[in-house]
Design a protein around this motif. Structure first.
Motif, PDB file in Angstrom:
ATOM      1  N   CYS A 195      -0.715   7.991   3.213  1.00 14.45           N
ATOM      2  CA  CYS A 195       0.634   7.605   2.805  1.00 14.45           C
ATOM      3  C   CYS A 195       1.065   8.452   1.620  1.00 14.45           C
ATOM      4  CB  CYS A 195       0.658   6.134   2.395  1.00 14.45           C
ATOM      5  SG  CYS A 195       0.133   5.025   3.687  1.00 14.45           S
ATOM      6  N   GLU A 196       2.230   9.069   1.741  1.00 13.86           N
ATOM      7  CA  GLU A 196       2.808   9.809   0.624  1.00 13.86           C
ATOM      8  C   GLU A 196       4.263   9.384   0.517  1.00 13.86           C
ATOM      9  OE1 GLU A 196       3.446  14.265  -1.186  1.00 13.86           O
ATOM     10  OE2 GLU A 196       2.877  14.072   0.902  1.00 13.86           O
ATOM     11  N   TYR A 197       4.486   8.258  -0.143  1.00 12.79           N
ATOM     12  CA  TYR A 197       5.826   7.706  -0.238  1.00 12.79           C
ATOM     13  C   TYR A 197       6.107   7.251  -1.659  1.00 12.79           C
ATOM     14  CZ  TYR A 197       3.350   3.242   0.162  1.00 12.79           C
ATOM     15  OH  TYR A 197       2.504   2.190  -0.020  1.00 12.79           O
ATOM     16  N   ARG A 198       7.350   6.921  -1.897  1.00 14.58           N
ATOM     17  CA  ARG A 198       7.773   6.376  -3.192  1.00 14.58           C
ATOM     18  C   ARG A 198       7.747   4.859  -3.086  1.00 14.58           C
ATOM     19  NH1 ARG A 198      11.968  10.598  -2.499  1.00 14.58           N
ATOM     20  NH2 ARG A 198      11.234  12.354  -3.729  1.00 14.58           N
ATOM     21  N   PRO A 199       6.773   4.202  -3.709  1.00 12.01           N
ATOM     22  CA  PRO A 199       6.684   2.745  -3.579  1.00 12.01           C
ATOM     23  C   PRO A 199       7.876   2.042  -4.212  1.00 12.01           C
ATOM     24  CG  PRO A 199       4.943   3.577  -5.020  1.00 12.01           C
ATOM     25  CD  PRO A 199       5.707   4.762  -4.517  1.00 12.01           C
ATOM     26  N   GLN A 200       8.297   0.976  -3.561  1.00 10.87           N
ATOM     27  CA  GLN A 200       9.401   0.177  -4.097  1.00 10.87           C
ATOM     28  C   GLN A 200       8.940  -0.666  -5.263  1.00 10.87           C
ATOM     29  OE1 GLN A 200      10.684  -2.040  -0.681  1.00 10.87           O
ATOM     30  NE2 GLN A 200      11.602  -0.258   0.287  1.00 10.87           N
ATOM     31  N   GLY A 201       7.673  -1.018  -5.268  1.00  9.36           N
ATOM     32  CA  GLY A 201       7.077  -1.802  -6.348  1.00  9.36           C
ATOM     33  C   GLY A 201       5.747  -1.180  -6.711  1.00  9.36           C
ATOM     34  N   GLU A 202       4.768  -2.039  -6.987  1.00 13.47           N
ATOM     35  CA  GLU A 202       3.436  -1.527  -7.272  1.00 13.47           C
ATOM     36  C   GLU A 202       2.776  -1.089  -5.976  1.00 13.47           C
ATOM     37  OE1 GLU A 202       0.898  -3.647  -9.906  1.00 13.47           O
ATOM     38  OE2 GLU A 202       2.598  -4.644 -10.848  1.00 13.47           O
ATOM     39  N   GLY A 203       2.011  -0.016  -6.029  1.00 14.80           N
ATOM     40  CA  GLY A 203       1.434   0.595  -4.837  1.00 14.80           C
ATOM     41  C   GLY A 203       0.528  -0.295  -4.018  1.00 14.80           C
ATOM     42  N   ALA A 204      -0.479  -0.928  -4.631  1.00 14.72           N
ATOM     43  CA  ALA A 204      -1.462  -1.706  -3.872  1.00 14.72           C
ATOM     44  C   ALA A 204      -0.839  -2.888  -3.140  1.00 14.72           C
ATOM     45  CB  ALA A 204      -2.593  -2.152  -4.792  1.00 14.72           C
ATOM     46  N   PRO A 205       0.003  -3.704  -3.781  1.00 13.79           N
ATOM     47  CA  PRO A 205       0.617  -4.804  -3.034  1.00 13.79           C
ATOM     48  C   PRO A 205       1.488  -4.315  -1.873  1.00 13.79           C
ATOM     49  CG  PRO A 205       0.815  -5.202  -5.382  1.00 13.79           C
ATOM     50  CD  PRO A 205       0.297  -3.794  -5.210  1.00 13.79           C
ATOM     51  N   GLY A 206       2.153  -3.196  -2.057  1.00 10.82           N
ATOM     52  CA  GLY A 206       2.973  -2.641  -0.983  1.00 10.82           C
ATOM     53  C   GLY A 206       2.135  -2.205   0.201  1.00 10.82           C
ATOM     54  N   LEU A 207       0.994  -1.590  -0.070  1.00  9.36           N
ATOM     55  CA  LEU A 207       0.096  -1.184   1.009  1.00  9.36           C
ATOM     56  C   LEU A 207      -0.418  -2.393   1.775  1.00  9.36           C
ATOM     57  CD1 LEU A 207      -2.073   1.626  -0.603  1.00  9.36           C
ATOM     58  CD2 LEU A 207      -0.536   1.850   1.347  1.00  9.36           C
ATOM     59  N   ARG A 208      -0.791  -3.440   1.040  1.00 12.67           N
ATOM     60  CA  ARG A 208      -1.287  -4.638   1.711  1.00 12.67           C
ATOM     61  C   ARG A 208      -0.203  -5.282   2.560  1.00 12.67           C
ATOM     62  NH1 ARG A 208      -4.265  -5.000  -2.973  1.00 12.67           N
ATOM     63  NH2 ARG A 208      -2.778  -6.312  -4.067  1.00 12.67           N
ATOM     64  N   ALA A 209       1.023  -5.286   2.065  1.00  9.34           N
ATOM     65  CA  ALA A 209       2.115  -5.959   2.773  1.00  9.34           C
ATOM     66  C   ALA A 209       2.431  -5.291   4.100  1.00  9.34           C
ATOM     67  CB  ALA A 209       3.362  -5.996   1.894  1.00  9.34           C
ATOM     68  N   TRP A 210       2.561  -3.979   4.130  1.00 16.77           N
ATOM     69  CA  TRP A 210       2.929  -3.322   5.395  1.00 16.77           C
ATOM     70  C   TRP A 210       1.733  -2.957   6.234  1.00 16.77           C
ATOM     71  CZ3 TRP A 210       1.421   1.308   7.322  1.00 16.77           C
ATOM     72  CH2 TRP A 210       0.943   2.255   6.430  1.00 16.77           C
ATOM     73  N   GLY A 211       0.580  -2.766   5.629  1.00 12.93           N
ATOM     74  CA  GLY A 211      -0.557  -2.283   6.370  1.00 12.93           C
ATOM     75  C   GLY A 211      -1.391  -3.338   7.070  1.00 12.93           C
ATOM     76  N   LYS A 212      -1.195  -4.594   6.745  1.00 11.89           N
ATOM     77  CA  LYS A 212      -2.037  -5.643   7.325  1.00 11.89           C
ATOM     78  C   LYS A 212      -1.907  -5.649   8.843  1.00 11.89           C
ATOM     79  CE  LYS A 212      -3.710 -10.230   6.711  1.00 11.89           C
ATOM     80  NZ  LYS A 212      -5.091  -9.863   6.700  1.00 11.89           N
ATOM     81  N   GLY A 213      -2.967  -5.243   9.492  1.00 16.29           N
ATOM     82  CA  GLY A 213      -2.996  -5.252  10.948  1.00 16.29           C
ATOM     83  C   GLY A 213      -2.298  -4.088  11.610  1.00 16.29           C
TER      84      GLY A 213
END
Length: 101
Positions: A80-98
């Motif tokens: 992933c090489e994007y501009r996070p809307q918030g903090e990086g780790a929570p954003g990854l968990r939110a969209w990446g789950k499953g």
């Protein structure tokens, strides 16, 4: 680059498929993934046009693209090489789950 890789014919030399830039420059991601995936060693993602998180509004349908990669036999990592809307780790968990299970 693909023509050079095919000519060289070395399995340790592969392409990075950057879906963000490929969409901007050429579009036709489905056709390009199907054609060039055998030469790909790494996939990189960000939403078009603003280089946002994959679940942010934009042109790319990531559930479809991730399924396509799986259907075409891709077993590598997706970076992933994007501009996070918030903090990086929570954003990854939110969209990446499953997403890639």
């Amino acid at each position: 680059a693909a023509a050079i890789l095919q000519k060289v014919g070395r399995p340790n030399l592969q392409l990075q498929m950057d879906l963000f830039h490929w969409q901007i420059m050429d579009g036709n991601l489905t056709g390009n993934i199907r054609e060039f995936l055998p030469l790909v060693g790494h996939v990189q993602v960000a939403q078009v046009p603003g280089r946002g998180e994959p679940d942010s509004p934009g042109e790319l349908n990531f559930p479809y693209l991730f399924q396509l990669l799986e259907d075409e036999g891709y077993e590598g990592f997706v970076g992933c090489e994007y501009r996070p809307q918030g903090e990086g780790a929570p954003g990854l968990r939110a969209w990446g789950k499953g997403a890639l299970d």
